[in-house]
Motif scaffolding. Structure first.
Motif, short mmCIF file in Angstrom:
data_model
loop_
_atom_site.label_atom_id
_atom_site.label_comp_id
_atom_site.label_asym_id
_atom_site.label_seq_id
_atom_site.Cartn_x
_atom_site.Cartn_y
_atom_site.Cartn_z
N ILE A 78 0.84 -1.19 0.00
CA ILE A 78 0.00 0.00 0.00
C ILE A 78 0.89 1.25 0.00
CG2 ILE A 78 -0.21 0.15 2.53
CD1 ILE A 78 -3.25 0.72 1.91
N LEU A 103 -0.18 4.64 9.10
CA LEU A 103 -1.62 4.42 8.92
C LEU A 103 -2.02 2.96 9.01
CD1 LEU A 103 -2.06 6.74 5.80
CD2 LEU A 103 -2.82 7.25 8.12
N ALA A 110 -2.95 -5.49 0.19
CA ALA A 110 -3.51 -4.56 -0.78
C ALA A 110 -3.89 -5.33 -2.04
CB ALA A 110 -2.50 -3.46 -1.11
N ARG A 116 -5.81 1.86 -8.02
CA ARG A 116 -6.50 3.15 -7.82
C ARG A 116 -7.23 3.15 -6.49
NH1 ARG A 116 -11.12 3.61 -11.79
NH2 ARG A 116 -12.01 2.25 -10.22
N ASN A 117 -8.00 2.09 -6.24
CA ASN A 117 -8.76 2.05 -5.00
C ASN A 117 -7.87 1.86 -3.78
OD1 ASN A 117 -11.14 2.57 -6.26
ND2 ASN A 117 -12.03 0.52 -6.00
N VAL A 118 -6.76 1.17 -3.98
CA VAL A 118 -5.79 1.04 -2.87
C VAL A 118 -5.27 2.42 -2.50
CG1 VAL A 118 -3.47 0.21 -2.33
CG2 VAL A 118 -5.12 -1.34 -3.36
N ILE A 120 -6.75 5.34 -3.09
CA ILE A 120 -7.84 6.13 -2.52
C ILE A 120 -8.04 5.74 -1.05
CG2 ILE A 120 -10.32 6.61 -2.60
CD1 ILE A 120 -10.18 6.14 -5.63
N ASN A 121 -7.94 4.44 -0.79
CA ASN A 121 -8.09 3.95 0.59
C ASN A 121 -7.05 4.59 1.49
OD1 ASN A 121 -7.71 2.16 2.96
ND2 ASN A 121 -9.21 0.86 1.94
N LEU A 123 -5.33 7.36 1.03
CA LEU A 123 -5.56 8.81 1.18
C LEU A 123 -6.75 9.09 2.09
CD1 LEU A 123 -5.05 10.63 -2.23
CD2 LEU A 123 -3.96 11.12 -0.05
N ALA A 124 -7.78 8.26 1.98
CA ALA A 124 -8.96 8.45 2.83
C ALA A 124 -8.58 8.23 4.29
CB ALA A 124 -10.07 7.48 2.41
N GLU A 125 -7.77 7.21 4.52
CA GLU A 125 -7.32 6.92 5.88
C GLU A 125 -6.51 8.09 6.42
OE1 GLU A 125 -8.22 3.66 6.82
OE2 GLU A 125 -7.40 3.93 8.82
N SER A 127 -6.64 11.25 5.46
CA SER A 127 -7.44 12.46 5.67
C SER A 127 -8.27 12.33 6.94
CB SER A 127 -8.31 12.77 4.45
OG SER A 127 -9.35 11.88 4.34
#
Lengths: 610, 359
Positions: A78, A103, A110, A116-118, A120-121, A123-125, A127
C-alpha cells in the motif's frame, strides 16, 4: 460470454500499469496534482520509495500538501502518505520525523488488481486521521502506543537498557548494573548475578557490582510533552506519585554518579517500560569528586540535609531517555499473555537422559518457561551427536548434562536454575534420590530398559510421586512414544514384557536390522536424522508440559510417521497398531492416544492400585 | 451486453443486502426472544433448551432489504428427546412440544399472542415482523455396530426427521464451491439476494411467486458465475433459471430426501416465477443491441427491479466527487476522500488484519 485468456503480467509491467492508473485518477481528481521529482523522493531517506505524487487536500481548517509515495512492490504494498510540511515532531501522533504517516499495520494486504482504490483507501485513511488529530480526538494515541513515541524520543547517547524487573506495582527500589555496553536492571542482586553469569559464563564476580535504582509505577503512560528532559523534570514527575518521592530521595542520598529510573505504566495493549538515567554534570576539571564537592558545598561530610542533596543533584542533572528491552521471564515466555507460563515458571523438572531426545525436551521445556531444570546424564558429547542434538560443535568433549545446562542457561539467562549431574540413573537413585523427589515432574528419555526398570521400581517404592513421563522412539524414529505414569493406573512395567520389550509397538522390521554399529566393540546407534526426530520430541515435550499443567492423567501418546516414510525405511505396521487404528496411518503421519493399561501379571506392581 | 456491472454491484450493496445495522437489530430481537423463551420455560418448570440455532435466510445471510424493515427471522430451539416428557410420562407429542414453547413465549406482553402453527411457533411483534421458532428434539440411537448416532426431528404435524442446519450448511458449501470470489458474501449469495429482491419488487406479486427458499435452491442449480461481470452473471443466472423451469417446475428439497419445495408437477408459484423471469429477460434485451446507451441500459435495470436507483445513480455520480470517473471535480477535500473511502469497493481493496499466516 467467452473471456479473453489472461496474459501473464510481469512485475515491471504491473508496476507501470499501476502508476498509470493512479495518474489517470489523481490528475482528474486534483488539478494541482503532479508526479514527484527524483529529488523530492530522495528527501525520504532510507525509505526506498521509487515514485510518488504531490496533491493538495482541503481539510476543515486549511489545505495541506500531501505526498503519495510508492515503492517497487506497488500495488502489492500500500502507498505511504506524507505531510510535506509536518508539524513539530511528536506534536501529532502517527506522524514520523520525515512527515510520513503511520496508517496501516505491517500485516496490511492490498489488492493487486486495483491500485486506484488502494491509493484512494490510503488517502482516505490519511485524511480521516488528520481531521481527527486537528479536532483533538487522537491525543490518547500517544499513551496507547507509548513505546513507539518514547523510542522516537530516546537520546542518541542513551545507554541500552535491559530489564528483568517484574512490571507490576509497587513503586520500589531496584538494582542496577552499569556495563560497558548496556545497563541491566532487576528486582534484586541475585537476579542480576544469575543473569550475567548465565549470559556471560566467563564474567567475574567482581564485575557484577550493582547500584540502587528506582521503579516508578505511573498511572498513565506519558505523552511527549511530559517526557523528562532533565533531572528537574524527573523530580517533578516522581513528586506527583504517591510513595515515589521518598524512595527517589533515598536513592540520591548516596550521591551516585548516575541514577536510573524505570517508569512503568499500562495501556490497553499491555505494560510498557521506559528508562531515564540522570547524572549530575561533571565540573570543568572532569573529576566526579569535584561534582560531589559541589553537591556538598557548605556542609561537613555526611551532614548535608537530604532535601538539599536531592535538589542540588537534580538541578545539575541531565536526563538521558532510553528504551527498555524487557528480558524478564513473563515477557519472553508469551509477552505477558500466555496463561500457562504462570503455572510453570516455578516448576522443577528433572530430565534423565540428555541425548538427542532429552536435549530437545529440556530445551523445549526451558523455552516454554519452566523455571528449574535438573539434567542427568553420564555421557560425553561426540561429533556424531551434533547431527541431531541441540548441542553443537563447541560442546564436543564435554558431558552432555553439563554442556546442556550451560547451553540452556546462556540461551535463557533469566531461567532460575539449570543443575546438572554427570552420573547414571542408578547412581542418582542410590546417592541423591531427592533430586527426583523434590521435582514436580520427572522426564525419562533414556530408552534403556535396565535403567528405566530400576527407575520404575524406585517410583513404586516412593508412592509414585512425582509423575514420570517416559519418552522413546521406535527404529528410524518411525514412531515416538510418551507414557505418563502417575499415582493412579498402570506402572511402566505393565506395558513391557519381562525382558523389557514394549507390548504395544507401532512398527516391525522383519528381516531388517535396525541397529547400526560403529567399528568399536558394542557401540551401536540408531540411524535417524534430526527431521524425523522433531515430531516425537515435540510430542514428549508437550506431554511433559501437559502434566505440569495438570492436563489429563495416565496415558500413552504416540507420534506415528507416515506410510511414505515407513516404506522407504523398510518397516511395516504391526498388527496391534492396525487393529487399533483401523486403517494404515495417514500418508504424512498422525498422533494417537491410548490407555496405558494395568497388567495383572506385572512383575513390578502386579496390576495393583496404590 | 452493455456493461452495468458496477451499478449492479452498487444496487446490491445499497438496496438489496441487509445493512449491518439491520442485522445487528435483528440479532438483538432474536436474543431477546431466546431469553424470553428460556425464562418462560424455567418459570413453568419445563425442560431447558439444549441450544438455539438461527436458520433460514437469516442464517444463510440471504435476507433482502424490506422498505418497512419487516424481517422474519427463523430461530430453531433444540431439546433432548428424553427431556420432552408428556403429562402421562411418555414422549411429548409434536403438538405438545409446540404448545409448551408457545406458552413459554407468551408472557402476556404481546398484543397478538404467539401461535403454535404447523411447523413452528410464531411470535408476532407490533412492528409487523415476526419470529418463527421451529421446535426440534435431538435423538441418540445406536447403530448395529453399537456406535451412537444423533439426528433431529421437527415438531410438525408429527415428529418429522429434519434439521434446518443441514440446509444452512448445504448453502454455505454451494456458495463456497461455486462462487469465483470470496468477498462481499461471494457471488452466488449475491445472485440469490438479487433474484429474491426481484421476486419482491412488485407488491402485487406477493403471495403468487415462488418462496425465497425455492428461489435459493433454483439459484444454486442454475447459477452462472462471472468473476468480472456481475450484471452478466445475474442475467445468465436468471435465464438459466427460466430455461430450467420451462423443462420442469418441480423444485426438490436440497437436503430432505423425497421432499419438494414446490407442490405437484405444475406449481403455480413456480410457473409465476418463470413468467416474471421471462419478462425480466425481455426488459433487458436492449442491452444486447449495438446502439445501446448508458442511459437506456440503466433504465432497463430500473425496470427489472421496479426502481429508479440505476438512473439516479448516474446523476449522483456526477454530483458527488466520484473519484472513479474522469468527471471528478478538480479539488480534493477530506470529506470527499472519506466518502469515497467508505464505499465497499475501496474498503475491499485493503485488508488491515492481514492474511492470517505467521512464522
Amino acid at each position: 460470454m467467452p473471456s479473453a485468456p489472461r496474459a501473464t503480467v510481469d512485475r515491471h509491467s504491473r508496476y507501470d500499469h499501476a502508476l498509470a492508473e493512479v495518474d489517470e485518477w489523481i490528475f482528474a481528481a486534483d488539478h494541482t496534482a503532479r508526479r514527484l521529482t527524483p529529488d523530492e523522493i530522495r528527501r525520504y531517506r532510507r525509505r526506498k520509495f521509487s515514485d510518488g505524487w504531490r496533491t493538495e487536500i482541503h481539510f476543515a481548517d486549511k489545505a495541506r500538501t500531501l505526498d503519495i509515495l510508492v515503492n517497487k512492490s506497488f500495488p502489492r504494498e500500500i502507498p505511504r502518505i506524507a505531510l510535506v510540511q509536518p508539524p513539530p515532531f511528536l506534536s501529532w501522533p502517527h506522524v514520523e520525523r520525515d512527515g510520513v504517516l503511520c496508517l496501516f499495520p505491517d500485516t496490511t494486504l492490498a489488492d493487486l488488481s486495483n491500485p486506484r482504490n488502494v491509493t484512494i483507501n490510503a488517502l482516505a485513511e490519511a485524511s480521516q486521521l488528520i481531521e481527527e488529530i486537528v479536532a483533538g480526538k487522537r491525543e490518547s494515541d500517544f499513551r496507547e502506543e507509548f513505546l513507539s513515541y518514547w523510542s522516537a524520543a530516546v537520546d542518541d547517547n542513551a545507554p541500552r537498557t535491559i530489564s528483568l524487573c517484574e512490571v507490576m506495582a509497587p513503586t520500589r527500589h531496584i538494582r542496577v548494573w552499569y556495563g560497558k555496553k548496556f545497563i541491566l536492571v532487576a528486582d534484586n542482586d541475585d537476579q542480576i548475578r544469575r543473569w550475567l553469569c548465565n549470559r556471560f559464563p566467563k564474567s567475574r564476580e567482581d564485575e557484577w557490582e550493582t547500584y540502587v535504582g528506582l521503579f516508578v509505577c505511573v498511572d498513565n503512560p506519558l505523552t511527549p510533552k511530559e517526557y523528562p528532559k532533565c533531572g528537574a523534570d524527573v523530580l517533578q514527575a516522581v513528586s506527583s506519585l504517591a510513595g515515589a518521592r521518598a524512595l527517589f530521595d533515598e536513592m540520591l542520598t548516596a550521591v551516585p554518579s548516575q541514577a536510573t529510573i524505570i517508569l512503568g505504566s499500562r495501556t490497553s495493549n499491555g505494560h510498557c517500560l521506559a528508562a531515564v538515567t540522570i547524572a549530575p554534570a561533571r565540573s570543568g576539571r572532569g573529576a566526579f569528586n569535584d561534582t560531589e564537592s559541589r553537591l556538598t558545598k557548605g556542609f561537613r561530610p555526611g551532614k548535608v540535609p537530604r532535601q538539599l542533596t536531592v535538589n542540588r543533584y537534580v538541578s545539575s542533572s541531565s536526563a538521558l531517555r532510553a528504551s527498555v528491552e524487557r528480558a524478564d521471564a513473563s515477557w519472553i515466555h508469551g509477552r505477558d499473555l500466555d496463561p500457562r507460563f504462570e503455572q510453570v515458571r516455578n516448576s522443577t523438572v528433572a530430565i534423565i537422559g540428555c541425548g538427542s531426545v532429552g536435549g530437545a525436551v529440556a530445551y523445549g521445556l526451558a523455552q516454554a518457561g519452566v523455571g528449574k531444570l535438573r539434567l542427568i546424564d553420564p555421557d560425553l558429547v561426540t561429533w556424531a551427536n551434533i547431527g541431531r542434538h541441540v548441542l553443537g560443535a563447541s560442546h564436543v568433549g564435554g558431558y552432555k548434562a553439563e554442556e546442556l545446562s550451560g547451553f540452556i542457561r546462556q540461551a535463557f539467562p533469566h531461567i532460575q536454575e539449570v543443575d546438572f549431574i554427570n552420573r547414571t540413573c542408578e547412581e542418582l537413585l542410590s546417592d541423591v534420590p531427592n533430586v527426583l523427589c523434590d521435582s514436580d515432574l520427572v522426564v525419562s528419555t533414556m530408552a534403556n530398559w535396565a535403567a528405566e526398570g530400576t527407575l520404575n521400581e524406585w517410583h513404586l517404592s516412593t508412592g509414585r510421586s512425582p509423575d514420570i513421563v517416559y519418552g522413546w522412539l521406535e527404529p528410524y524414529a518411525s514412531a515416538g512414544h510418551a507414557v505418563v505414569i502417575t499415582n493412579e493406573g498402570a506402572c511402566l512395567q505393565c506395558g513391557f514384557s519381562n525382558i523389557g520389550l514394549p507390548t504395544f509397538r507401532v512398527t516391525e522390521w522383519t528381516g531388517i536390522s535396525t541397529i547400526q554399529h560403529e567399528p568399536a566393540c558394542g557401540v551401536t546407534f540408531q540411524p535417524y536424522g534430526p527431521i524425523e526426530l522433531q515430531c516425537s520430541c515435540n510430542l514428549i515435550t508437550q506431554t511433559a508440559l501437559d502434566r505440569l499443567l495438570k492436563v489429563g492423567g495416565s496415558t500413552h501418546r504416540m507420534w506415528i510417521a507416515g506410510e511414505r516414510y515407513l516404506k522407504t525405511t523398510g518397516g511395516k505396521w504391526t498388527r496391534e497398531w492396525l487393529e487399533t487404528n483401523g486403517n494404515a496411518s495417514k500418508e504424512l503421519g498422525c498422533v494417537n492416544e491410548r490407555q496405558w493399561a494395568r497388567n495383572a501379571t506385572c512383575l513390578a506392581c502386579a496390576g495393583e492400585a496404590i | 451486453m452493455f456493461n452495468c456491472s458496477e451499478d449492479v454491484v452498487a444496487y446490491h450493496n445499497d438496496k438489496v443486502t441487509l445493512p449491518q445495522k439491520d442485522r445487528d437489530e435483528m440479532r438483538v430481537r432474536r436474543d431477546a426472544n431466546r431469553t424470553r423463551l428460556k425464562n418462560g420455560l424455567s418459570k413453568a418448570e419445563k425442560p431447558a433448551p439444549r441450544e438455539f440455532k438461527s436458520q433460514g435466510s437469516y442464517a444463510m445471510k440471504t435476507m433482502t432489504q424490506h422498505p418497512e424493515k419487516d424481517y422474519d427471522i427463523d430461530d430453531g430451539v433444540y431439546f433432548d428427546k428424553e427431556k420432552l416428557v408428556g403429562p402421562r410420562g411418555g414422549d411429548m407429542t409434536a403438538l405438545e412440544a409446540r404448545q409448551m414453547v408457545r406458552d413459554a413465549l407468551d408472557d402476556g406482553s404481546f398484543k397478538k399472542a404467539p401461535e403454535a402453527l404447523k411447523n413452528c411457533v410464531r411470535v408476532y411483534y407490533d412492528a409487523g415482523y415476526h419470529v418463527d421458532v421451529p421446535v426440534y428434539r435431538r435423538i441418540i440411537e445406536k447403530d448395529i455396530f453399537g456406535t451412537e448416532q444423533e439426528h433431529y426431528e421437527l415438531a410438525s404435524s408429527d415428529w418429522k426427521r429434519s434439521d434446518a442446519r443441514d440446509v444452512t450448511k448445504w448453502f454455505e458449501d454451494e456458495n463456497s464451491s461455486q462462487s469465483p470470489d470470496s468477498a462481499n458474501g461471494r457471488q452466488l449469495r449475491r445472485m440469490t439476494r438479487d433474484i429474491k429482491k426481484f421476486a419482491k419488487s412488485r407488491s402485487s406479486w406477493g403471495g403468487q411467486i415462488l418462496s425465497g427458499f425455492g428461489i435459493t435452491k433454483l439459484v444454486t442449480e442454475c447459477y452462472k458465475k462471472n468473476s468480472g461481470r456481475e450484471d452478466t452473471a445475474l442475467y445468465d443466472t436468471m435465464k438459466s433459471m427460466r430455461d430450467r423451469l420451462l423443462i420442469n417446475l418441480v423444485v426438490v428439497h436440497p437436503v430432505t430426501p423425497n421432499e419438494t419445495i414446490t407442490h405437484g408437477a405444475d406449481d403455480p408459484k413456480a410457473r409465476f416465477l418463470r413468467e416474471k423471469l421471462s419478462d425480466a429477460l425481455g426488459w433487458l434485451a436492449p442491452l444486447f443491441e449495438y446502439d445501446c446507451t448508458e442511459e437506456k441500459a440503466r433504465k432497463c435495470w430500473d425496470k427489472v427491479f421496479s426502481t429508479t436507483y440505476f438512473s439516479e445513480r448516474s446523476k449522483a455520480e456526477s454530483e458527488k466527487s466520484c473519484l472513479a470517473t474522469a468527471a471528478a471535480p478538480a479539488i480534493l477535500t477530506s470529506g470527499l476522500l472519506q466518502e469515497a473511502g467508505s464505499s465497499s469497493s475501496v474498503l475491499d481493496a485493503v485488508q488491515k488484519k492481514g492474511g492470517g499466516r505467521y512464522a
